[in-house]
Motif scaffolding. Structure first.
Motif, PDB file in Angstrom:
ATOM      1  N   VAL A  87     -40.263 -74.618  42.578  1.00 35.01           N
ATOM      2  CA  VAL A  87     -41.043 -74.908  42.901  1.00 35.01           C
ATOM      3  C   VAL A  87     -42.582 -74.128  44.016  1.00 35.01           C
ATOM      4  O   VAL A  87     -43.892 -74.595  43.789  1.00 35.01           O
ATOM      5  N   GLN A  88     -42.707 -73.602  44.722  1.00 32.01           N
ATOM      6  CA  GLN A  88     -43.745 -72.317  45.409  1.00 32.01           C
ATOM      7  C   GLN A  88     -45.185 -72.181  44.068  1.00 32.01           C
ATOM      8  O   GLN A  88     -46.351 -72.680  44.310  1.00 32.01           O
ATOM      9  N   MET A  89     -44.503 -71.956  43.177  1.00 32.05           N
ATOM     10  CA  MET A  89     -44.610 -71.544  41.648  1.00 32.05           C
ATOM     11  C   MET A  89     -45.412 -73.020  41.525  1.00 32.05           C
ATOM     12  O   MET A  89     -46.937 -72.344  40.945  1.00 32.05           O
ATOM     13  N   LEU A  90     -44.971 -73.998  41.313  1.00 28.81           N
ATOM     14  CA  LEU A  90     -45.727 -75.153  40.691  1.00 28.81           C
ATOM     15  C   LEU A  90     -46.150 -76.496  41.345  1.00 28.81           C
ATOM     16  O   LEU A  90     -47.639 -76.595  41.077  1.00 28.81           O
ATOM     17  N   GLU A  91     -46.543 -75.749  42.604  1.00 24.88           N
ATOM     18  CA  GLU A  91     -47.242 -76.344  43.930  1.00 24.88           C
ATOM     19  C   GLU A  91     -48.605 -75.361  43.736  1.00 24.88           C
ATOM     20  O   GLU A  91     -49.705 -75.740  43.838  1.00 24.88           O
ATOM     21  N   VAL A  92     -48.773 -73.539  43.926  1.00 28.86           N
ATOM     22  CA  VAL A  92     -49.552 -73.421  43.678  1.00 28.86           C
ATOM     23  C   VAL A  92     -50.603 -73.573  42.641  1.00 28.86           C
ATOM     24  O   VAL A  92     -51.799 -74.010  42.585  1.00 28.86           O
ATOM     25  N   ALA A  93     -49.890 -74.267  41.313  1.00 30.99           N
ATOM     26  CA  ALA A  93     -50.177 -74.680  39.617  1.00 30.99           C
ATOM     27  C   ALA A  93     -50.787 -76.033  40.144  1.00 30.99           C
ATOM     28  O   ALA A  93     -52.067 -76.252  39.363  1.00 30.99           O
ATOM     29  N   GLY A  94     -50.933 -76.561  40.946  1.00 33.78           N
ATOM     30  CA  GLY A  94     -51.294 -77.641  41.064  1.00 33.78           C
ATOM     31  C   GLY A  94     -50.940 -78.871  40.660  1.00 33.78           C
ATOM     32  O   GLY A  94     -50.598 -80.389  40.221  1.00 33.78           O
ATOM     33  N   LEU A  95     -48.686 -78.750  40.117  1.00 31.04           N
ATOM     34  CA  LEU A  95     -47.921 -79.568  39.700  1.00 31.04           C
ATOM     35  C   LEU A  95     -46.987 -80.642  40.213  1.00 31.04           C
ATOM     36  O   LEU A  95     -47.268 -81.647  40.545  1.00 31.04           O
ATOM     37  N   PRO A 114     -44.366 -84.918  42.714  1.00 37.92           N
ATOM     38  CA  PRO A 114     -44.735 -84.634  41.296  1.00 37.92           C
ATOM     39  C   PRO A 114     -46.451 -84.451  41.589  1.00 37.92           C
ATOM     40  O   PRO A 114     -46.680 -85.942  42.646  1.00 37.92           O
ATOM     41  N   THR A 115     -47.734 -84.120  40.888  1.00 35.82           N
ATOM     42  CA  THR A 115     -49.418 -84.864  42.206  1.00 35.82           C
ATOM     43  C   THR A 115     -50.151 -85.660  41.139  1.00 35.82           C
ATOM     44  O   THR A 115     -50.789 -86.397  41.658  1.00 35.82           O
ATOM     45  N   ALA A 116     -49.188 -85.949  39.974  1.00 36.09           N
ATOM     46  CA  ALA A 116     -49.594 -87.177  39.227  1.00 36.09           C
ATOM     47  C   ALA A 116     -48.561 -88.493  38.848  1.00 36.09           C
ATOM     48  O   ALA A 116     -47.244 -87.367  38.202  1.00 36.09           O
ATOM     49  N   ARG A 117     -48.235 -89.275  38.304  1.00 34.88           N
ATOM     50  CA  ARG A 117     -47.512 -90.025  37.845  1.00 34.88           C
ATOM     51  C   ARG A 117     -47.140 -89.385  36.832  1.00 34.88           C
ATOM     52  O   ARG A 117     -45.598 -89.818  35.802  1.00 34.88           O
ATOM     53  N   LYS A 118     -47.945 -88.949  35.842  1.00 34.61           N
ATOM     54  CA  LYS A 118     -47.496 -88.542  34.113  1.00 34.61           C
ATOM     55  C   LYS A 118     -48.282 -87.464  34.055  1.00 34.61           C
ATOM     56  O   LYS A 118     -49.521 -87.094  34.439  1.00 34.61           O
TER      57      LYS A 118
END
Length: 126
Positions: A87-95, A114-118
């Motif tokens: 989760v931390q890695m995906l958050e840093v990547a902006g996902l 998620p940062t986007a719906r799709k």
């Protein structure tokens, strides 16, 4: 609020600057941004290292609905420390984004969304 679409793709620095110039040109012309974001990786191998199979499973789970770390641990049948690290890695990547919120009687829980719906993955292997 989540964006409509996030595209994760491979590309060069020139591709990045071309996308940025195009977005700036459209905004200068008064065009409203449509809630679409593109993340570029310069190497397909790096992109798939960040978006491993386990992290893609995690992304699919939170795309269905935001979940707490405890829920993700249970749903994915994985160790909490491993899920937290992903989760931390995906958050840093902006996902994904996380939000700490009270969990009455149990302290605090972390909600992952998620940062986007799709989310679309595009890799060019040439």
């Amino acid at each position: 609020m989540a964006k409509n679409k996030l595209t994760v793709r491979t590309g060069t620095a020139e591709d990045f600057f071309a996308l940025a110039k195009d977005a700036a040109r459209r905004m200068d012309g008064g065009e409203r941004m449509q809630g679409t974001v593109t993340l570029l990786f310069d190497d397909p191998g790096r992109m798939f290292a960040v978006l491993s199979e386990e992290r893609r499973r995690l992304m699919r789970a939170v795309l269905r609905s935001p979940q707490t770390l405890a829920q993700l641990t249970h749903v994915l049948k994985r160790d909490r420390a491993a899920v937290t690290k992903d989760v931390q890695m995906l958050e840093v990547a902006g996902l994904v984004v996380t939000q700490r919120e009270p969990n009455p009687g149990h302290g605090v829980r972390t909600l992952v969304a998620p940062t986007a719906r799709k989310i679309e993955l595009v890799a060019t292997l040439a």
